[in-house]
Design a protein around this motif. Sequence first.
Motif, short mmCIF file in Angstrom:
data_model
loop_
_atom_site.label_atom_id
_atom_site.label_comp_id
_atom_site.label_asym_id
_atom_site.label_seq_id
_atom_site.Cartn_x
_atom_site.Cartn_y
_atom_site.Cartn_z
N ARG A 125 -0.12 -62.03 10.18
CA ARG A 125 -0.83 -61.43 9.11
C ARG A 125 -0.13 -62.28 7.59
O ARG A 125 0.89 -61.31 7.38
N ALA A 126 -1.62 -62.79 6.80
CA ALA A 126 -1.31 -62.81 5.47
C ALA A 126 -0.99 -61.49 4.47
O ALA A 126 -2.07 -60.17 4.38
N THR A 127 -0.28 -60.93 3.57
CA THR A 127 0.04 -60.56 2.65
C THR A 127 -0.39 -61.31 1.34
O THR A 127 -0.63 -62.38 1.11
N LEU A 128 -2.07 -60.69 1.19
CA LEU A 128 -2.92 -61.01 -0.10
C LEU A 128 -2.05 -60.78 -1.80
O LEU A 128 -1.91 -59.80 -2.26
N LYS A 129 -2.55 -61.46 -2.68
CA LYS A 129 -2.39 -60.98 -3.70
C LYS A 129 -3.52 -61.49 -4.46
O LYS A 129 -3.08 -62.78 -5.33
N PRO A 130 -3.84 -61.10 -4.88
CA PRO A 130 -5.28 -60.96 -5.33
C PRO A 130 -5.15 -61.12 -7.15
O PRO A 130 -4.93 -60.76 -7.97
N GLY B 283 -22.76 -70.89 -14.68
CA GLY B 283 -21.93 -69.81 -14.05
C GLY B 283 -20.86 -70.10 -13.90
O GLY B 283 -20.60 -71.74 -14.10
N ASP B 284 -20.03 -69.26 -14.51
CA ASP B 284 -18.30 -69.04 -14.39
C ASP B 284 -17.64 -69.11 -13.02
O ASP B 284 -16.35 -69.90 -12.83
N ALA B 285 -18.93 -69.18 -11.76
CA ALA B 285 -17.69 -68.99 -10.57
C ALA B 285 -16.52 -68.50 -10.29
O ALA B 285 -15.60 -68.83 -9.55
N LEU B 286 -16.30 -66.77 -11.09
CA LEU B 286 -15.30 -66.28 -10.87
C LEU B 286 -15.73 -65.54 -10.10
O LEU B 286 -15.80 -64.74 -8.85
N VAL B 287 -14.09 -64.76 -8.71
CA VAL B 287 -14.05 -64.82 -8.02
C VAL B 287 -12.08 -63.96 -8.36
O VAL B 287 -11.38 -64.84 -8.22
N ALA B 288 -12.34 -63.18 -7.25
CA ALA B 288 -10.92 -62.15 -7.21
C ALA B 288 -10.38 -62.46 -6.52
O ALA B 288 -10.81 -62.36 -4.95
N ALA B 289 -9.05 -63.81 -5.68
CA ALA B 289 -8.87 -64.11 -5.11
C ALA B 289 -7.24 -64.24 -4.70
O ALA B 289 -6.65 -64.13 -6.17
N ASP B 290 -6.53 -64.61 -3.92
CA ASP B 290 -5.29 -64.63 -3.92
C ASP B 290 -4.98 -66.59 -3.97
O ASP B 290 -5.97 -67.32 -3.50
N GLN C 11 -9.25 -68.17 8.20
CA GLN C 11 -8.88 -67.22 8.59
C GLN C 11 -8.66 -66.79 6.94
O GLN C 11 -9.11 -65.56 6.77
N ALA C 12 -8.95 -68.03 5.48
CA ALA C 12 -8.29 -67.86 4.90
C ALA C 12 -9.85 -66.73 3.79
O ALA C 12 -9.60 -66.25 3.19
N VAL C 13 -10.63 -67.44 4.05
CA VAL C 13 -12.21 -67.65 3.53
C VAL C 13 -12.04 -65.53 4.63
O VAL C 13 -12.64 -64.60 3.53
N GLU C 14 -12.00 -65.26 5.55
CA GLU C 14 -12.28 -64.44 6.16
C GLU C 14 -11.18 -63.22 5.21
O GLU C 14 -11.72 -61.83 5.90
N LEU C 15 -10.17 -63.49 5.66
CA LEU C 15 -9.33 -62.41 4.22
C LEU C 15 -9.90 -62.10 2.99
O LEU C 15 -9.38 -60.58 3.15
N PRO D 112 -17.59 -63.30 -2.49
CA PRO D 112 -17.85 -62.44 -2.87
C PRO D 112 -17.21 -62.66 -4.52
O PRO D 112 -16.19 -62.75 -4.32
N ARG D 113 -18.18 -62.59 -5.72
CA ARG D 113 -18.04 -62.09 -6.86
C ARG D 113 -17.32 -61.64 -7.31
O ARG D 113 -17.18 -60.18 -6.74
N GLY D 114 -16.57 -60.93 -8.65
CA GLY D 114 -15.94 -60.32 -8.29
C GLY D 114 -14.56 -60.12 -8.06
O GLY D 114 -13.84 -60.26 -7.36
N GLU D 115 -14.49 -58.54 -7.60
CA GLU D 115 -14.00 -57.72 -6.82
C GLU D 115 -14.32 -57.82 -4.91
O GLU D 115 -15.09 -57.35 -4.61
N ALA D 116 -13.18 -58.49 -4.66
CA ALA D 116 -13.45 -59.80 -3.47
C ALA D 116 -13.00 -57.41 -2.56
O ALA D 116 -12.33 -57.68 -2.41
#
Length: 246
Positions: free
Chosen positions: A79-84, A118-125, A209-213, A235-239
Amino acid sequence: MTSRIQALVESKEDLMATLSHEMRTPLGGLKGFLEYLVESDASDDPAERREAYRTMIEAVSQMELSLGNALQLFRSGARATLKPERLALGTIVDEVIRLFTPAAQSNGVRIVSRESTGDALVAADRELLRRVVVNLIANAIHYTPSGGTIVVTVGEDEGGVALSVADDGPGISEEDRGRIFDKFYRGKDQSGRRRRIAGSGLGLAIAKQAVELHGGKIWVESELSKGSTFRVALPRGEAKLGAAKL
């Protein structure tokens, strides 16, 4: 006990295959820039030489990150640990395209980047998001014939942030589209035989896997002899960050 030993063996085999896949991509970019420096006049231009060196440093850094992520991926239940963090998807795409440009050019393939409004901003690792882009573009280069074009599009849609990677490759049959994101799966060519393309067959599985996380979706639209378009919706903003197992 037997089942536990078998699971450990399979986990180690998966780890080795993943490491092989993750190292091959940045090594290809590194080799491409070294060939560029040797075979072109870039060595006479200090600015071009510095740019090539910077990109090669990025490739080495990517290998270091990939090694750590691959080890983490298969540690403690895989299991991966995310750092968004808040990221601009277009910036990640530009970095990856720059890394792959020499390899694409050596194959006679052109990569075109398009950004919608648009800025295409996302909360992601950052590293996992980069892995998605790396694997989709690497996959497109493998399957696009010489003289073909890969179109990478980034933008916003009604539901969030969207990424698409379209290629001029052989396309994917309906049967293969249902399994293309499975580990180690390879689609068939028009003769019905499994394609022999460099790689471990893990790239699309890792991307999924990364997208679904991140609470997103990934799918492919394709027809035989008409190329393929891989699409990602985040998802936009807080994923909605979760946990998934490869």
